[in-house]
Design a protein around this motif. Structure first.
Motif, PDB file in Angstrom:
ATOM      1  N   ARG A   1       9.354  11.997  -3.361  1.00 48.73           N
ATOM      2  CA  ARG A   1       8.117  12.186  -3.071  1.00 48.73           C
ATOM      3  C   ARG A   1       7.645  13.823  -3.623  1.00 48.73           C
ATOM      4  O   ARG A   1       8.528  14.608  -3.505  1.00 48.73           O
ATOM      5  CB  ARG A   1       7.673  11.986  -1.632  1.00 48.73           C
ATOM      6  CG  ARG A   1       8.057  10.596  -1.310  1.00 48.73           C
ATOM      7  CD  ARG A   1       7.440  10.222   0.185  1.00 48.73           C
ATOM      8  NE  ARG A   1       7.785   8.981   0.377  1.00 48.73           N
ATOM      9  CZ  ARG A   1       7.032   8.421   1.553  1.00 48.73           C
ATOM     10  NH1 ARG A   1       5.995   9.085   2.009  1.00 48.73           N
ATOM     11  NH2 ARG A   1       7.260   7.068   1.655  1.00 48.73           N
TER      12      ARG A   1
ATOM     13  N   GLN B   1       0.694   0.901   1.846  1.00 47.10           N
ATOM     14  CA  GLN B   1      -0.282   1.511   3.005  1.00 47.10           C
ATOM     15  C   GLN B   1       0.592   1.944   3.929  1.00 47.10           C
ATOM     16  O   GLN B   1       0.539   3.039   4.652  1.00 47.10           O
ATOM     17  CB  GLN B   1      -1.443   0.653   3.551  1.00 47.10           C
ATOM     18  CG  GLN B   1      -2.533   0.447   2.475  1.00 47.10           C
ATOM     19  CD  GLN B   1      -3.509  -0.685   2.980  1.00 47.10           C
ATOM     20  OE1 GLN B   1      -3.085  -1.675   3.310  1.00 47.10           O
ATOM     21  NE2 GLN B   1      -4.693  -0.350   2.783  1.00 47.10           N
ATOM     22  N   GLY B   2       1.707   1.110   4.325  1.00 44.17           N
ATOM     23  CA  GLY B   2       2.494   1.669   5.335  1.00 44.17           C
ATOM     24  C   GLY B   2       3.554   2.697   5.077  1.00 44.17           C
ATOM     25  O   GLY B   2       3.973   3.381   5.992  1.00 44.17           O
TER      26      GLY B   2
ATOM     27  N   GLY C   1       0.094   8.493  -1.280  1.00 42.29           N
ATOM     28  CA  GLY C   1      -1.261   8.328  -1.912  1.00 42.29           C
ATOM     29  C   GLY C   1      -0.815   8.389  -3.654  1.00 42.29           C
ATOM     30  O   GLY C   1       0.331   8.708  -4.010  1.00 42.29           O
TER      31      GLY C   1
ATOM     32  N   ASN D   1       2.462   5.434   3.786  1.00 40.57           N
ATOM     33  CA  ASN D   1       1.679   6.914   3.873  1.00 40.57           C
ATOM     34  C   ASN D   1       1.855   7.504   2.601  1.00 40.57           C
ATOM     35  O   ASN D   1       1.904   8.850   2.696  1.00 40.57           O
ATOM     36  CB  ASN D   1       2.063   7.529   5.135  1.00 40.57           C
ATOM     37  CG  ASN D   1       1.142   8.619   5.574  1.00 40.57           C
ATOM     38  OD1 ASN D   1      -0.108   8.537   5.328  1.00 40.57           O
ATOM     39  ND2 ASN D   1       1.582   9.820   5.970  1.00 40.57           N
TER      40      ASN D   1
ATOM     41  N   TYR E   1      -1.367  15.474   0.531  1.00 43.20           N
ATOM     42  CA  TYR E   1      -0.638  14.041   0.990  1.00 43.20           C
ATOM     43  C   TYR E   1       0.480  14.115   0.054  1.00 43.20           C
ATOM     44  O   TYR E   1       0.481  14.818  -0.935  1.00 43.20           O
ATOM     45  CB  TYR E   1      -1.672  13.021   0.881  1.00 43.20           C
ATOM     46  CG  TYR E   1      -2.464  13.027  -0.522  1.00 43.20           C
ATOM     47  CD1 TYR E   1      -2.095  12.324  -1.651  1.00 43.20           C
ATOM     48  CD2 TYR E   1      -3.678  13.425  -0.650  1.00 43.20           C
ATOM     49  CE1 TYR E   1      -2.614  12.036  -2.683  1.00 43.20           C
ATOM     50  CE2 TYR E   1      -4.354  13.224  -1.833  1.00 43.20           C
ATOM     51  CZ  TYR E   1      -4.029  12.623  -2.775  1.00 43.20           C
ATOM     52  OH  TYR E   1      -4.644  12.487  -3.859  1.00 43.20           O
ATOM     53  N   GLU E   2       1.213  13.183  -0.013  1.00 43.34           N
ATOM     54  CA  GLU E   2       2.511  13.067  -0.504  1.00 43.34           C
ATOM     55  C   GLU E   2       2.098  11.966  -1.635  1.00 43.34           C
ATOM     56  O   GLU E   2       1.418  11.029  -1.282  1.00 43.34           O
ATOM     57  CB  GLU E   2       3.733  12.558   0.096  1.00 43.34           C
ATOM     58  CG  GLU E   2       4.316  13.580   1.078  1.00 43.34           C
ATOM     59  CD  GLU E   2       5.442  13.263   1.631  1.00 43.34           C
ATOM     60  OE1 GLU E   2       6.560  13.981   1.867  1.00 43.34           O
ATOM     61  OE2 GLU E   2       5.544  12.046   2.337  1.00 43.34           O
TER      62      GLU E   2
ATOM     63  N   ASP F   1      -5.908   9.595  -1.831  1.00 43.76           N
ATOM     64  CA  ASP F   1      -5.271   9.719  -0.733  1.00 43.76           C
ATOM     65  C   ASP F   1      -5.204   8.313  -0.007  1.00 43.76           C
ATOM     66  O   ASP F   1      -5.627   7.626  -0.056  1.00 43.76           O
ATOM     67  CB  ASP F   1      -5.939  10.727   0.139  1.00 43.76           C
ATOM     68  CG  ASP F   1      -7.257  10.273   0.675  1.00 43.76           C
ATOM     69  OD1 ASP F   1      -7.227   9.745   1.835  1.00 43.76           O
ATOM     70  OD2 ASP F   1      -8.261  10.652   0.045  1.00 43.76           O
ATOM     71  N   PRO F   2      -3.936   8.351   1.110  1.00 45.76           N
ATOM     72  CA  PRO F   2      -3.605   7.357   1.683  1.00 45.76           C
ATOM     73  C   PRO F   2      -4.728   6.623   2.570  1.00 45.76           C
ATOM     74  O   PRO F   2      -4.597   5.390   2.733  1.00 45.76           O
ATOM     75  CB  PRO F   2      -2.497   7.866   2.480  1.00 45.76           C
ATOM     76  CG  PRO F   2      -1.673   8.915   1.929  1.00 45.76           C
ATOM     77  CD  PRO F   2      -3.121   9.771   1.388  1.00 45.76           C
ATOM     78  N   GLY F   3      -5.527   7.579   3.211  1.00 49.02           N
ATOM     79  CA  GLY F   3      -6.612   7.060   3.899  1.00 49.02           C
ATOM     80  C   GLY F   3      -7.728   6.380   2.987  1.00 49.02           C
ATOM     81  O   GLY F   3      -8.858   6.129   3.557  1.00 49.02           O
TER      82      GLY F   3
END
Length: 206
Positions: free
Chosen positions: A131, A89-90, A94, A92, A5-6, A61-63
């Motif tokens: 990023r 959160q929008g 982390g 995406n 993830y970024e 991570d974002p999720g």
């Protein structure tokens, strides 16, 4: 399970004046609540005497909704921290944190105005933020003899593995963390290096 993830590659600062209040928005990489608190302490030292120091962060991570948090720091409930977190959160991203410093200018903004003010700098910053990709590492292990250790450790570091432990017995057991995408390449390189004697073992559920 997510493999990469970024994350932010550097800190970004956006400063605005909104209805006579000064808003200074910080975006930066942050992998834990402790890192957020350390950064907040530093920002308070750099910008003393502000009316509010509101923040939001995602520590993994974002999720991952378990390692995140926010604070309105005395502003009306829901007017700062939660909208800031929603902006993060929008995006995406982390391992990202935002701190917005406000110096009150004498004009009340109302809840809607505060939401817009606390997210304005973040929206600008997130669109410009550099990023970088972070690979998620998973645990692995292997056994080798003493003569092979140095070459195998060098091979693992070439694939950005993190060696966590070494157990020295009749043979050596190495425990390490490795990005999932590197597993096949590492085992192919190990087979060549050790003439098929050594192979890394990974949890098949990862």
């Amino acid at each position: 399970m997510i493999d990469s993830y970024e994350i932010p590659a550097c800190e970004l600062v956006i400063e605005e004046e909104i209805k006579h209040s000064r808003f200074i928005s910080f975006l930066f990489q942050c992998d834990s609540e402790l890192a957020l608190k350390c950064a907040l302490t530093d920002i308070k030292a750099r910008y003393p005497g502000a009316s509010h120091y509101c923040y939001a962060y995602i520590g993994a991570d974002p999720g991952n909704d378990r390692l995140m948090g926010s604070s309105d720091d005395g502003e009306p409930a829901g007017s700062a921290g939660r909208p800031m977190l929603a902006s993060l959160q929008g995006a995406n991203l982390g391992e990202v944190a935002a701190v917005v410093v406000r110096y009150y200018g004498g004009t009340k903004l109302g809840v809607g105005g505060l939401v817009r003010a606390y997210t304005s700098g973040l929206k600008q910053g997130l669109s410009r933020l550099d990023r970088q990709l972070k690979q998620v590492r998973h645990p692995g292990s292997l056994n080798c003899n003493y003569a092979q250790l140095r070459d195998i450790e060098h091979l693992l570091t070439q694939y950005d593995a993190l060696i966590e432990a070494r157990a020295f017995e009749a043979r050596i057991t190495l425990r390490f963390q490795l990005a999932k995408g590197h597993r096949q390449a590492v085992n192919a390189a190990l087979a060549t290096l050790t003439q098929g004697e050594c192979r890394a073992n990974f949890d098949p559920s990862d």
